[in-house]
Design a protein around this motif. Structure first.
Motif, PDB file in Angstrom:
ATOM      1  N   PRO A  62     -12.278  16.529   8.763  1.00 23.30           N
ATOM      2  CA  PRO A  62     -11.135  17.567   7.755  1.00 23.30           C
ATOM      3  C   PRO A  62     -10.135  17.735   8.414  1.00 23.30           C
ATOM      4  O   PRO A  62      -9.797  17.911   9.745  1.00 23.30           O
ATOM      5  CB  PRO A  62     -12.269  18.742   7.689  1.00 23.30           C
ATOM      6  CG  PRO A  62     -13.465  18.024   7.918  1.00 23.30           C
ATOM      7  CD  PRO A  62     -13.480  16.914   8.873  1.00 23.30           C
ATOM      8  N   GLY A 234     -15.541  20.422   0.034  1.00 17.46           N
ATOM      9  CA  GLY A 234     -14.513  20.729   0.647  1.00 17.46           C
ATOM     10  C   GLY A 234     -13.150  20.839  -0.231  1.00 17.46           C
ATOM     11  O   GLY A 234     -11.964  20.909   0.009  1.00 17.46           O
ATOM     12  N   ILE A 255     -18.410  22.504   4.240  1.00 14.89           N
ATOM     13  CA  ILE A 255     -17.432  21.216   4.716  1.00 14.89           C
ATOM     14  C   ILE A 255     -16.235  22.357   4.458  1.00 14.89           C
ATOM     15  O   ILE A 255     -15.788  23.043   3.631  1.00 14.89           O
ATOM     16  CB  ILE A 255     -17.292  20.366   3.734  1.00 14.89           C
ATOM     17  CG1 ILE A 255     -18.385  19.355   3.828  1.00 14.89           C
ATOM     18  CG2 ILE A 255     -15.944  19.465   4.100  1.00 14.89           C
ATOM     19  CD1 ILE A 255     -18.330  18.015   2.875  1.00 14.89           C
ATOM     20  N   SER A 256     -15.320  22.411   5.779  1.00 13.40           N
ATOM     21  CA  SER A 256     -14.025  23.068   5.791  1.00 13.40           C
ATOM     22  C   SER A 256     -12.968  22.473   6.637  1.00 13.40           C
ATOM     23  O   SER A 256     -13.581  21.841   7.625  1.00 13.40           O
ATOM     24  CB  SER A 256     -14.189  24.417   6.275  1.00 13.40           C
ATOM     25  OG  SER A 256     -12.939  25.274   6.073  1.00 13.40           O
TER      26      SER A 256
END
Length: 345
Positions: A62, A234, A255-256
């Motif tokens: 990410p 995300g 998710i980030s």
């Protein structure tokens, strides 16, 4: 150290020495690790090829987390040559001082960032995230509890979920999403699953009360609100999904990107809604909780496809498509060994 006499000096492992596409993974012969004091040596029968393995191998990280990931995964080449964050198998040997396990015990374990599950043997500290495997499941089924199950359970420990709590799972058909549906239902929640229409039957069978097909509807603009949103994709940070969270509710960021992590504390303070990407540290107790659910018929293994270790590249290719449902299992033991390792009576 206690070790059986049948152990071989080398093992087959799926090794990657460079970051890149699935074909960077190769089968090699490595020395079988020796358990140190306080460790157990597991003869691995099954592991999973997870999104975490995809990210580690491909460096598909990410936004903003590249440097942090490099510190753990390696800068120029992999720090951990063998992927696989989880394992299900049999204790083969124990190091000095081990009292919790004995050779022959069926176990499941989460190695997390230490990896190592895509090999015939892996060492694990006895006080780590390791517990006895469910009696009701084969190893291929039992290993599916570990990665997705501990992730969903870890996030749910951050919030209060009870009868009537409304929970939305965005990305409900993956390893974490399918676990989150089941765990939320066990706690009494009303669960909305966001997935493609093709996966509606799967998530409904796991307990989802309602399904939103993301290809035709955006949950964040529909006007409905929820007590807890589990963000497994995300694409729904607080800026997008915050208005869909009830006062005092929570956004659990499975998710980030870095920006989302850095802003989460301030967003929590200003909104009065918990925004967190902190899953905590999974423990043996967390695994034991999942095992209890499985053995009592309240948690189901979700297996999309299974591959032999020799086909590990194909397993990675499938995970790379982003279309897996639940878990992709990697069979490590030889076929005759798998036939002999069914549930105990």
């Amino acid at each position: 150290m206690t070790m059986t006499t049948s152990i071989r000096p080398t093992m087959t492992a799926a090794v990657y020495r460079h970051f890149g596409a699935p074909d960077v993974v190769r089968l090699e012969q490595l020395a079988i690790p020796t358990p140190r004091p306080g460790e157990v040596l597991i003869r691995v029968h099954a592991s999973t090829v997870s999104v975490a393995d995809h990210r580690a191998r491909s460096r598909d990280i990410p936004a903003g987390l590249g440097l942090l990931a490099a510190l753990g995964l390696g800068i120029f080449r992999p720090s951990h040559r063998v992927l696989g964050m989880d394992a299900a198998g049999v204790v083969e040997a124990i190091g000095t001082g081990v009292t919790a396990f004995a050779p022959g015990d069926r176990v499941i374990a989460l190695m997390a960032g230490a990896f190592g599950g895509h090999a015939e043997y892996v060492c694990m500290p006895q006080d780590g995230a390791i517990t006895r495997a469910p009696e009701s499941m084969t190893f291929e089924e039992a290993v599916t509890l570990v990665f997705g199950g501990t992730t969903a359970h870890g996030f749910f420990k951050k919030v209060t979920i009870g009868h009537g709590t409304t929970v939305l799972v965005n990305g409900a058909s993956g390893a974490v999403g399918t676990a989150a549906i089941q765990l939320a239902k066990q706690l009494g929640a009303q669960v909305t699953a966001v997935t493609s229409g093709a996966n509606a039957e799967l998530v409904t069978s796991l307990g989802a009360d309602r399904v939103i097909d993301y290809t035709t509807q955006d949950f964040a603009t529909a006007g409905d609100t929820y007590d807890v949103i589990v963000e497994c994709v995300g694409n729904a940070p607080f800026e997008k999904s915050g208005a869909s969270i009830n006062p005092g509710g929570a956004l659990l960021l499975v998710i980030s990107d870095l920006w989302g992590m850095l802003r989460s504390r301030g967003q929590s303070r200003r909104s009065g809604k918990l925004v967190t990407s902190d899953v905590g540290k999974p423990s043996a107790d967390d695994l034991a909780y999942l095992v209890n659910l499985a053995d009592s018929g309240r948690f189901r293994a979700v297996v999309d496809r299974s591959y032999d270790l020799a086909d590990v590249v194909e397993a990675h290719r499938y995970v790379d498509t982003g279309r897996k449902r639940g878990n992709v299992v990697l069979r490590i033991a030889a076929p005759d060994e798998h036939r002999e390792q069914g549930p105990t009576s």
